[in-house]
Design an enzyme around this catalytic site. Structure first.
Site, PDB file in Angstrom:
ATOM      1  N   LYS A  80      -7.841  76.447 -71.602  1.00 36.35           N
ATOM      2  CA  LYS A  80      -6.565  76.485 -72.314  1.00 36.35           C
ATOM      3  C   LYS A  80      -6.724  77.169 -73.674  1.00 36.35           C
ATOM      4  O   LYS A  80      -5.934  78.043 -74.041  1.00 36.35           O
ATOM      5  CB  LYS A  80      -6.059  75.056 -72.496  1.00 36.35           C
ATOM      6  CG  LYS A  80      -4.574  74.942 -72.488  1.00 36.35           C
ATOM      7  CD  LYS A  80      -4.162  73.473 -72.450  1.00 36.35           C
ATOM      8  CE  LYS A  80      -4.328  72.880 -71.070  1.00 36.35           C
ATOM      9  NZ  LYS A  80      -4.243  71.412 -71.071  1.00 36.35           N
ATOM     10  N   ARG A 150      -4.107  68.858 -76.977  1.00 35.81           N
ATOM     11  CA  ARG A 150      -4.291  69.244 -75.581  1.00 35.81           C
ATOM     12  C   ARG A 150      -5.761  69.362 -75.228  1.00 35.81           C
ATOM     13  O   ARG A 150      -6.546  69.906 -75.985  1.00 35.81           O
ATOM     14  CB  ARG A 150      -3.608  70.594 -75.337  1.00 35.81           C
ATOM     15  CG  ARG A 150      -2.283  70.721 -76.025  1.00 35.81           C
ATOM     16  CD  ARG A 150      -1.750  72.131 -76.000  1.00 35.81           C
ATOM     17  NE  ARG A 150      -1.425  72.563 -74.653  1.00 35.81           N
ATOM     18  CZ  ARG A 150      -0.995  73.778 -74.368  1.00 35.81           C
ATOM     19  NH1 ARG A 150      -0.863  74.686 -75.328  1.00 35.81           N
ATOM     20  NH2 ARG A 150      -0.706  74.098 -73.132  1.00 35.81           N
ATOM     21  N   ARG A 406      -3.187  81.083 -67.661  1.00 34.73           N
ATOM     22  CA  ARG A 406      -4.464  80.963 -66.958  1.00 34.73           C
ATOM     23  C   ARG A 406      -4.328  81.663 -65.617  1.00 34.73           C
ATOM     24  O   ARG A 406      -3.217  81.938 -65.172  1.00 34.73           O
ATOM     25  CB  ARG A 406      -4.822  79.487 -66.741  1.00 34.73           C
ATOM     26  CG  ARG A 406      -3.801  78.760 -65.889  1.00 34.73           C
ATOM     27  CD  ARG A 406      -4.123  77.301 -65.716  1.00 34.73           C
ATOM     28  NE  ARG A 406      -2.937  76.585 -65.277  1.00 34.73           N
ATOM     29  CZ  ARG A 406      -2.749  75.286 -65.410  1.00 34.73           C
ATOM     30  NH1 ARG A 406      -3.646  74.556 -66.020  1.00 34.73           N
ATOM     31  NH2 ARG A 406      -1.650  74.715 -64.971  1.00 34.73           N
ATOM     32  N   HIS A 521       2.477  68.270 -59.376  1.00 35.70           N
ATOM     33  CA  HIS A 521       1.052  67.985 -59.166  1.00 35.70           C
ATOM     34  C   HIS A 521       0.628  68.162 -57.704  1.00 35.70           C
ATOM     35  O   HIS A 521      -0.351  68.847 -57.397  1.00 35.70           O
ATOM     36  CB  HIS A 521       0.777  66.553 -59.630  1.00 35.70           C
ATOM     37  CG  HIS A 521      -0.638  66.120 -59.420  1.00 35.70           C
ATOM     38  ND1 HIS A 521      -1.047  65.422 -58.307  1.00 35.70           N
ATOM     39  CD2 HIS A 521      -1.745  66.335 -60.157  1.00 35.70           C
ATOM     40  CE1 HIS A 521      -2.336  65.210 -58.389  1.00 35.70           C
ATOM     41  NE2 HIS A 521      -2.794  65.746 -59.501  1.00 35.70           N
ATOM     42  N   SER A 821     -35.508  89.539 -33.605  1.00 34.01           N
ATOM     43  CA  SER A 821     -34.337  88.751 -33.962  1.00 34.01           C
ATOM     44  C   SER A 821     -34.875  87.407 -34.429  1.00 34.01           C
ATOM     45  O   SER A 821     -35.595  86.719 -33.702  1.00 34.01           O
ATOM     46  CB  SER A 821     -33.419  88.578 -32.761  1.00 34.01           C
ATOM     47  OG  SER A 821     -32.338  87.747 -33.112  1.00 34.01           O
ATOM     48  N   CYS A 888     -30.376  85.551 -35.774  1.00 39.95           N
ATOM     49  CA  CYS A 888     -29.423  84.774 -35.001  1.00 39.95           C
ATOM     50  C   CYS A 888     -29.694  83.315 -35.333  1.00 39.95           C
ATOM     51  O   CYS A 888     -30.707  82.984 -35.902  1.00 39.95           O
ATOM     52  CB  CYS A 888     -29.509  85.076 -33.513  1.00 39.95           C
ATOM     53  SG  CYS A 888     -31.090  84.685 -32.796  1.00 39.95           S
ATOM     54  N   TYR A 908     -29.124  93.217 -39.453  1.00 36.73           N
ATOM     55  CA  TYR A 908     -27.869  92.631 -38.950  1.00 36.73           C
ATOM     56  C   TYR A 908     -27.976  91.118 -38.860  1.00 36.73           C
ATOM     57  O   TYR A 908     -29.061  90.554 -38.774  1.00 36.73           O
ATOM     58  CB  TYR A 908     -27.486  93.229 -37.592  1.00 36.73           C
ATOM     59  CG  TYR A 908     -28.389  92.838 -36.444  1.00 36.73           C
ATOM     60  CD1 TYR A 908     -29.547  93.566 -36.154  1.00 36.73           C
ATOM     61  CD2 TYR A 908     -28.102  91.728 -35.649  1.00 36.73           C
ATOM     62  CE1 TYR A 908     -30.382  93.199 -35.115  1.00 36.73           C
ATOM     63  CE2 TYR A 908     -28.940  91.360 -34.601  1.00 36.73           C
ATOM     64  CZ  TYR A 908     -30.081  92.098 -34.332  1.00 36.73           C
ATOM     65  OH  TYR A 908     -30.910  91.735 -33.313  1.00 36.73           O
TER      66      TYR A 908
HETATM   67  P1  ADP Z   1      -1.763  70.545 -68.731  1.00 36.45           P
HETATM   68  O1  ADP Z   1      -3.233  70.599 -68.703  1.00 36.45           O
HETATM   69  O2  ADP Z   1      -1.222  69.371 -68.009  1.00 36.45           O
HETATM   70  O3  ADP Z   1      -1.130  71.832 -68.337  1.00 36.45           O
HETATM   71  P2  ADP Z   1      -0.842  71.133 -71.404  1.00 36.45           P
HETATM   72  O4  ADP Z   1      -1.710  70.970 -72.569  1.00 36.45           O
HETATM   73  O5  ADP Z   1      -0.579  72.510 -70.980  1.00 36.45           O
HETATM   74  O6  ADP Z   1      -1.406  70.242 -70.239  1.00 36.45           O
HETATM   75  O7  ADP Z   1       0.509  70.407 -71.755  1.00 36.45           O
HETATM   76  C1  ADP Z   1       1.480  70.052 -70.828  1.00 36.45           C
HETATM   77  C2  ADP Z   1       2.814  70.508 -71.314  1.00 36.45           C
HETATM   78  O8  ADP Z   1       3.073  70.045 -72.610  1.00 36.45           O
HETATM   79  C3  ADP Z   1       2.927  72.008 -71.415  1.00 36.45           C
HETATM   80  O9  ADP Z   1       3.313  72.555 -70.203  1.00 36.45           O
HETATM   81  C4  ADP Z   1       3.984  72.205 -72.459  1.00 36.45           C
HETATM   82  O10 ADP Z   1       5.228  72.275 -71.872  1.00 36.45           O
HETATM   83  C5  ADP Z   1       3.840  70.973 -73.303  1.00 36.45           C
HETATM   84  N1  ADP Z   1       3.207  71.406 -74.562  1.00 36.45           N
HETATM   85  C6  ADP Z   1       1.907  71.578 -74.806  1.00 36.45           C
HETATM   86  N2  ADP Z   1       1.707  72.052 -76.056  1.00 36.45           N
HETATM   87  C7  ADP Z   1       2.909  72.180 -76.610  1.00 36.45           C
HETATM   88  C8  ADP Z   1       3.393  72.641 -77.878  1.00 36.45           C
HETATM   89  N3  ADP Z   1       2.586  73.086 -78.822  1.00 36.45           N
HETATM   90  N4  ADP Z   1       4.721  72.633 -78.083  1.00 36.45           N
HETATM   91  C9  ADP Z   1       5.554  72.210 -77.122  1.00 36.45           C
HETATM   92  N5  ADP Z   1       5.184  71.777 -75.931  1.00 36.45           N
HETATM   93  C10 ADP Z   1       3.875  71.758 -75.655  1.00 36.45           C
HETATM   94 MG    MG Z   2      -0.469  73.271 -69.124  1.00 35.60          MG
END
Ligand code: ADP
Ligand code: MG
Ligand code: MG
Length: 934
Positions: A80, A150, A406, A521, A821, A888, A908
């Site tokens: 991320k 995050r 990503r 999910h 072989s 083989c 082969y």
């Molecule tokens: P995941 O690993 O579950 O994708 P994220 O860190 O991407 O976790 O966060 C999940 C959600 O939280 C993101 O999809 C986004 O919508 C929201 N989010 C994350 N960071 C921010 C931010 N700086 N401002 C607003 N929303 C955020």
């Molecule tokens: Mg995310």
């Protein structure tokens, strides 16, 4: 005195260097003349883009060096953080923030799970910078700064470690935020979200308790969506939240915002070793040392009214690979709602909306300006990474922010299509395309789809979240999956899935959810696992109490069969027939690339016309192993064969051999015709004879009756042939030493069959030899028959190298033959002295105790068996430069073994027909280790 440079930098800063909103790039993107596909961008636009990118290189002098180095380091920043750093480098609109590197996580564990003060000091200093950049204050007036915290490891683990949003709110700052934004409802909505997340993630309170409160409040207020809850309702919700926290912990969440932050960071580091993350890593073989990074970023708000929204987007369709944007969004919401699958999102494109007949307006239709900008940025990201991107974004009051990018997970079909399309678009080369496809993706593509020639009862439809068809019994409780899946295929049916369900999802044959969208999910995980999945099948009610599913009028008790078609979204009653998928055009193109890149020939092991036909459809270079004993498997032929074995006097045996000759010739001829001149390696009789005979008294009596022989004679002969250790007994070439007439018959059948077909490339192979004299003896038998039967038909002779002594004698044997072989199964047995049939009992323990890395019968033991093979290759070739060498045995279809075979210059490999595509891919991928293309 400490020099600045000697202070370790734990943080990486991003999102500071450009004022994207006022940049020429932003203007260019919004400008009419640049509308249209990003692919066909103009030179003028490219110049603007490049200028913008250069303007966004780091300018804060202190860390320039560090930042130049770190921005491309995925293992340091986590997936991320890496994505954000790259977007920062491109100068794209991302909320500013910083990433605590994975070094920080390792340090946390090294320090006995404490956050070092040096790291914390840097975090606090960084917050000051963020305050300056955003014009907001963390924890105070006039405009409180809120943060998102995050997690993110090097390998993206969807949903594995939780993200905390709206950090920095407390009773006081919420009021201030309401003032500053003139929107108290928004402020309290954010506060509610914060308490909910902080309490469940950091304090460990069951998240459902909070969800229940909101659901009750929605019912009381008669609204369908959280956005419908007014300020009064939110106050009531927050009051009840606080009571829940107090009741469960006897304390409250921190009002001090720095304490909130510190605890959040620690919680993320701790979650690296939480059970969900550990399960995911075990399932995916991810190295546990890596650790997670923590990204702390200023918040942007998708929940600030109807000009605000949040969503996800793939630059191509992750199910089909079509080069069209694909994604979903929610108005007036924050991101985690989308991922949770609790609400039905809207589609991004008009086309996507029409495809699922959704009535809600798409982003393209409802917010065309935002859509256009998003599309441009998304396409630029794809070009930058040269990979399909999975992007998260938020629009706050009309302004677009990118939050994550990503490489997107995709179905097998999409993976192949995207790789091939990108080669055609000139984004990647064939080598790269081949590296991008996994073996299990190829396996999935060879999987079955619904047979159209049958009547099926479709119960309901959901969203086609992951392609493929699976039938199985309905199970709604994840904890029941493990036991049931041992004997039955299981379809896991849930409202929605959460990361806790990963273990049972892995064991299920397919997944069906009643809620959630295509990016929920369940959908993301199922696509990654290659399991068929249907999401959001809203016509289904799960009745846990009565243990049944209610679909319209139909009641399906748990344990009854359903079939899900993840390609169309159809939920079908009962078990249904499936058919093999026809290769789609990109798959054919892809295999063409594979064929061009690989050096080794790939052949198949086959002895029936049917197997040979399947193998031919995968494009083989010939048959590398035709096991003649397998040709007697049908009842009549087996009876003849048994009769021949049981004749103790030579004349009688010759008579039965004559009968056998007819059936052998018939079968060889059919194979030759099928192959149309492609080479076929026919191995003469290999197993010990008694393997063909019955051992049960009743069966023996039946056989005697059948053959019209006295019972005691038959029983006596069977006893005579019995061996203590048949694997090392009277088998292979040894049969020809004692019963030369048997091989003579087989060879005669081969030559007679060859005479009757237009073309054949015949290769005769001798099993289990260990010495040159043996080879000379048998070659004489062959040549005598050849001269008598078909002197003008060319043929080759080779031996199996499957005994250590044969490998050691490679130099003396090689001049006598055209090919080797390597029979890796027997060679593994005889080199390790472990029988393949008995090894299972203890090889597991070897692996568990770390004494063996792999099962040597699955993946070749390079140091031992591999060394012998290498020696045989080198010595065999120096004695006979024209010697052709193949493999083989099971290892011929195992990618890691194939990598080794490529490295030692094997000519082969031969494997079972359904492994051919995988073997080819492995052979092509292995070329990356070969410097010189031969
Ligand atoms: P995941 O690993 O579950 O994708 P994220 O860190 O991407 O976790 O966060 C999940 C959600 O939280 C993101 O999809 C986004 O919508 C929201 N989010 C994350 N960071 C921010 C931010 N700086 N401002 C607003 N929303 C955020
Ligand atoms: Mg995310
Ligand atoms: Mg063998």
């Amino acid at each position: 005195m400490l020099n600045k440079k000697q202070i370790k930098n734990w943080l990486y800063r991003f999102g500071y260097d450009t004022d994207y909103a006022n940049s020429p790039l932003s203007k260019a993107i919004c400008d009419e003349q640049f509308l249209g596909e990003a692919k066909s961008r103009t030179a003028e636009y490219s110049a603007v883009f490049e200028e913008h990118r250069q303007a966004s290189t780091p300018k804060l002098p202190l860390e320039i060096e560090f930042r130049k180095r770190a921005h491309a380091d995925r293992s340091l920043l986590g997936n991320k953080g890496y994505g954000l750093a790259q977007m920062s480098y491109l100068g794209f609109p991302i909320p500013p923030g910083f990433t605590i590197t994975t070094d920080g996580c390792r340090n946390y564990y090294d320090q006995g799970q404490t956050l070092a003060e040096t790291i914390w000091d840097q975090v606090v200093a960084e917050i000051k910078l963020l305050e300056k950049a955003t014009g907001k204050q963390f924890g105070s007036a006039p405009f409180p700064l809120l943060l998102s915290v995050r997690s993110g490891a090097k390998t993206s683990m969807p949903g594995m470690m939780d993200t905390l949003l709206n950090l920095g709110l407390n009773d006081e700052t919420t009021e201030l935020l309401g003032h500053a934004t003139q929107d108290a409802r928004f402020a309290y909505d954010s506060y509610r979200r914060f308490i909910e997340m902080y309490s469940s993630i950091i304090m460990g309170i069951d998240h459902h308790l909070f969800v229940e409160v909101v659901e009750e409040m929605k019912a009381a207020e008669n609204v369908h969506h959280e956005a419908g809850l007014g300020l009064g309702a939110l106050h009531a919700v927050i009051d009840r939240y606080k009571k829940i926290v107090w009741a469960h912990t006897g304390t409250t969440y921190p009002q001090d915002v720095f304490e909130q932050l510190r605890k959040a960071i620690v919680a993320i580091f701790a979650s690296w070793n939480g059970p969900r993350a550990v399960t995911y890593r075990t399932l995916n073989h991810i190295n546990d040392q890596a650790g997670t990074a923590v990204t702390i970023q200023s918040m942007v708000f998708g929940n600030r009214g109807t000009d605000s929204l949040t969503g996800v987007l793939f630059t191509r369709n992750p199910s089909t690979g079509e080069p069209t944007l694909f994604g979903e969004y929610l108005i007036n919401a924050q991101g985690e709602e989308l991922v949770s699958g609790l609400v039905t999102p809207r589609q991004i494109t008009r086309q996507g909306r029409q495809a699922i007949q959704d009535k809600q307006a798409s982003l393209e239709e409802a917010y065309p300006v935002v859509f256009n900008e998003l599309r441009h940025l998304a396409m630029e990201l794809e070009s930058h990474f040269k990979e399909m991107q999975d992007i998260e974004y938020t629009v706050e009051q009309g302004k677009l922010w990118l939050l994550q990018t990503r490489n997107g997970k995709r179905s097998a079909k999409a993976a192949v299509k995207i790789a091939v399309d990108m080669v055609c678009e000139g984004k990647i080369d064939a080598e790269e395309a081949v590296q991008r496809i996994d073996y299990n993706q190829i396996e999935q593509l060879l999987h079955a789809t619904l047979d159209a020639h049958q009547s099926i009862e479709i119960l309901t439809h959901g969203l086609p979240a992951a392609p493929g068809v699976a039938s199985g019994v309905i199970v709604c409780a994840p904890e029941e999956v493990a036991a049931l899946s041992k004997t039955e295929n299981v379809i896991l049916v849930r409202g929605e899935t959460s990361p806790d369900d990963i273990g049972s999802m892995a064991k299920a044959a397919g997944i069906l959810t009643t809620k959630g969208g295509m990016t929920a999910h369940a959908a993301v995980v199922a696509r990654g696992m290659g399991k068929p999945c249907i999401c959001g099948a809203r016509g289904i009610t799960i009745d846990m109490e009565n243990r049944l599913l209610l679909i319209g009028q139909t009641k399906l008790p748990m344990g009854s069969y359903v079939t899900i078609d993840g390609t169309t979204g159809a939920v079908i009653k009962g078990k249904v027939a499936t058919v093999q998928q026809k290769p789609f055009p990109e798959f054919v193109t892809f295999m063409g690339l594979v064929d061009q890149l690989k050096r080794m020939e790939v052949r198949a092991n086959a002895e029936t016309v049917q197997d040979a036909t399947v193998a031919l459809s995968f494009g083989i270079a010939g048959i590398g192993l035709c096991r003649t004993e397998h040709m007697f498997f049908n009842v009549d032929d087996m009876r003849l064969f048994r009769k021949m074995i049981l004749m103790s006097d030579a004349t009688a045996r010759l008579n039965s051999l004559r009968e056998l000759l007819v059936v052998q010739k018939r079968d060889f001829k059919a194979l030759f015709q099928t192959l149309h001149g492609l080479p076929i390696t026919v191995r003469l009789l290999d197993p010990p004879l008694h393997e063909f005979l019955p051992h049960h008294p009743k069966e023996i009596a039946e056989l005697a009756l059948q053959l019209g022989c006295p019972l005691d004679e038959v029983a006596g002969r069977i006893e005579e042939l019995d061996e203590v250790n048949p694997m090392l007994g009277h088998r292979g070439a040894r049969l020809a030493i004692t019963f030369p007439e048997m091989y003579a018959m087989q060879v005669q059948a081969l030559f007679e069959a060859a005479l009757e077909v237009e073309q054949v490339a015949l290769e005769i192979m001798l099993p289990l030899v260990f010495d040159a004299k043996e080879v000379i003896f048998i070659k004489n038998i062959i040549e005598t028959v050849h001269q008598k039967t078909a002197p003008h038909i060319p043929y080759k002779v080779g031996v199996m190298i499957e005994l250590p002594r044969a490998a050691l004698q490679a130099a003396t044997i090689a001049p006598l033959v055209d090919f080797f072989s390597i029979g890796t199964n027997d060679l593994t047995q005889t080199t390790l002295g472990i029988s393949r049939d008995d090894g299972a009992k203890f090889l597991d323990s070897y692996q568990q105790k770390g004494l063996l890395q792999d099962d040597p019968f699955v993946t070749l033991d390079r140091e031992g068996v591999g060394a012998l093979i290498h020696m045989a290759v080198v010595e065999g070739r120096s004695a006979n430069p024209n010697l052709k060498i193949g493999i083989c045995g099971e290892h011929g279809g195992d990618p890691r073994s194939i990598e080794f075979f490529e490295s030692i210059g094997i000519d082969y490999i031969s494997c079972s027909p359904y492994r051919v595509a995988i073997a080819k891919l492995a052979a092509a991928k292995a070329m990356r280790f070969t410097d010189v293309r031969r």
